[in-house]
Design a protein around this motif. Sequence first.
Motif, short mmCIF file in Angstrom:
data_model
loop_
_atom_site.label_atom_id
_atom_site.label_comp_id
_atom_site.label_asym_id
_atom_site.label_seq_id
_atom_site.Cartn_x
_atom_site.Cartn_y
_atom_site.Cartn_z
N SER A 540 0.77 -0.18 13.73
CA SER A 540 1.29 0.15 12.40
C SER A 540 0.25 0.84 11.52
CB SER A 540 1.78 -1.12 11.70
OG SER A 540 0.70 -2.03 11.50
N HIS A 541 -1.02 0.85 11.94
CA HIS A 541 -2.07 1.45 11.11
C HIS A 541 -3.16 2.02 12.03
CE1 HIS A 541 -5.41 1.71 8.19
NE2 HIS A 541 -4.45 1.81 7.29
N PRO A 542 -3.68 3.20 11.71
CA PRO A 542 -4.72 3.78 12.57
C PRO A 542 -6.02 2.99 12.55
CG PRO A 542 -4.38 5.10 10.59
CD PRO A 542 -3.26 4.12 10.64
N GLY A 543 -6.21 2.12 11.57
CA GLY A 543 -7.43 1.33 11.54
C GLY A 543 -7.42 0.14 12.46
N LEU A 544 -6.30 -0.09 13.17
CA LEU A 544 -6.21 -1.23 14.09
C LEU A 544 -6.23 -0.78 15.54
CD1 LEU A 544 -3.51 -3.42 12.27
CD2 LEU A 544 -5.98 -3.68 12.23
N GLU A 554 -11.71 -3.99 7.40
CA GLU A 554 -11.93 -3.17 6.23
C GLU A 554 -12.36 -4.08 5.09
OE1 GLU A 554 -12.37 0.26 4.11
OE2 GLU A 554 -11.78 0.11 6.22
N TRP A 558 -8.63 -5.95 4.57
CA TRP A 558 -8.01 -6.73 5.63
C TRP A 558 -9.01 -6.99 6.73
CZ3 TRP A 558 -8.48 -3.33 9.62
CH2 TRP A 558 -8.36 -1.98 9.34
N GLU A 604 -1.21 -1.52 2.52
CA GLU A 604 -1.73 -0.36 3.27
C GLU A 604 -1.43 -0.48 4.75
OE1 GLU A 604 -6.04 1.72 4.33
OE2 GLU A 604 -5.89 0.17 2.77
N LEU A 605 -1.60 -1.68 5.31
CA LEU A 605 -1.31 -1.88 6.73
C LEU A 605 0.15 -1.64 7.05
CD1 LEU A 605 -3.43 -5.04 7.61
CD2 LEU A 605 -3.84 -2.70 8.35
N LEU A 606 1.03 -2.05 6.14
CA LEU A 606 2.47 -1.93 6.38
C LEU A 606 3.03 -0.62 5.87
CD1 LEU A 606 3.60 -5.56 5.47
CD2 LEU A 606 3.00 -4.63 7.71
N GLY A 607 2.17 0.22 5.28
CA GLY A 607 2.65 1.51 4.77
C GLY A 607 3.51 1.38 3.55
#
Length: 619
Positions: A540-544, A554, A558, A604-607
């Motif tokens: 769901s997020h490019p940071g994961l 982050e 999170w 942010e994670l869930l957009g």
Amino acid sequence: MVVCGDDALAHRLAAELSGVYGERVTLVVPPARDGRPRPAVPGRAATLLGRVTGVVGRTAGANGGAGTGSPPGAPVRVVRAPEPDDEALDEAGVAGATALALVYDDDETNIHAALRARRVNPRLRLVIRMYNRRLGQRLEELLDQAARMGNGDPDGPGAAEATTTVLSDADTAAPALVAAAVSGHSKVIEAGGLLLRAVERPPLAPGDRDRPGARTVALLSPARPDGIDGDGPVMLPDADPAASGGRGRIVLERVHYPGAPQRAPRLTARSLPLGSFFSLRLRWALGCLAAAVLGLAVASWLVTDANPTHAAYLSLLDLFAINDPAIGQPLGRQILQLLSGLAGLLLLPLLVAAALEGLGTFRSASALRRPPRGLSGHVVLLGLGKIGSRVLARLRELDIPVVCVERDPQARGVALARSLRVPTVIGDVTEEGVLEAAKIGESRTLLALTSSDTTNLEAVLYARAVRPDVGVVMRLYEDRFSKAVYRTLRVSHPRARTRTRSVSYLVAPAFAGAMMGRQILGAVPVERRVLLIAAVEAGSHPGLAGRTVAEAFEPGAWRVLALAAEGAGETPRPPDGSADGGDAHVLRPDDRVVVAATRQGLAELLGRRPVPRPRSDVG
């Protein structure tokens, strides 16, 4: 958000949504009947509900109070209605609401209201309180299918948000009650089978690190010399918590039971040991008789000069008194026949005793067990009702030794205790000798979970009289009474662990999290802010996705705590750097992870667009 209910859970849920998540809430409660007061409003909920500008009756507007994005702690709008019928739901603004919680104590009432609400608003997120888990699962599938069909586009964003979540207050409160009994900590979150507790720890020395199974998720405000807190807390600080400048820390740790589990022997139809059929005395008697018969067979073989098989056959005929008299035969043969007949007379009562003991063994398989001798360090569970039965199941899943006490032999959890072979004492706990029968003097903790505050208090006082250092966890309904009891017991027994819990207080965060979305598992207050625990897809997020668990972080937004369980029989990977490779695991897009996040970080994670929230709001 709309909350419909008839007990303290509805008020606590409204307070949680307004005070913690900053949502605009409409509360639908029944009016007073026959001069009887409404259910007591808990302390924190009373503070929030006290800000209501007016009570809205049947003449309220259709959409007032619905919607999201209001300032945190906004007034909770109240609608009074005997039941959640079409008119009440219309007045509460369900047609334009984001989520609806139905927390009536009656499953049937909640089902009828859920069906009405889904028809009125197919995009509505439903949270339903039900005790019947099997029926609740079927209801979830039915309402989710109705939402997909009602939205027109089964794969559209509206259908994805229109989820149905069925929760049981008993199932939700049981892990926290068990954790309070075995670990003494109050803030416990269950993340897919992983129990995490939020505790305050002192600052780390330079060079030290969190112990395995723990994560520092916040740094508390530094205390100034004048006693006034300085800057606010630091949420999700950098990976090196030792560089905290002497600040205290909020740490998430796994909950463990420190005592060694003592498995009770189970009696099953497939595997019944010989010792459970016959007592030791009866087995010795049968063994001596068998040895005597064998000796008689050997003597008959020597006296009659017959082959061993024929001699053994003659001895058995004599034993059962079905052989011809040994008239005219040698004296030795006649004496052996008389001795065999005497042994046969001894065999008859032994066979009857064996049959009776075997029958008693099968009867005891369906009876309640008594506490075994030598049992110690166990948990005494008082009350096997709706809550107690769920707590009992949870204790046995964790292999924690437990002894139950119940006054009603037909209570809901008695059958469960019988099937689990848990020692159970049937009796009134207010009578002398009942807690002694449960071995309260050798126990570690007393869990008083009956529906009566006075019964729970009396049991705790009696247990403390028997053993002053026994830990107690009480289920108490009224907030002021609970605080008074807690403070008095702490002063009277400062070295003993004392906890008072309200089921509505324990389950309200879970219901509120479900109303916010299925991803949220719980909330951890940190001074005047709040940290959310959620389960999200790594894709769901490019940071994961594509990062290791240690790198998926982050600061201030999170942090990944664990990999969520993939199957029903699996458990999450712990939040540590142990040999199982938890921190070194590279997250795949389909991995489901448990994260700690601020509201802005989770959005942010869930957009999603985060809801603004001043830092001065109460968490």
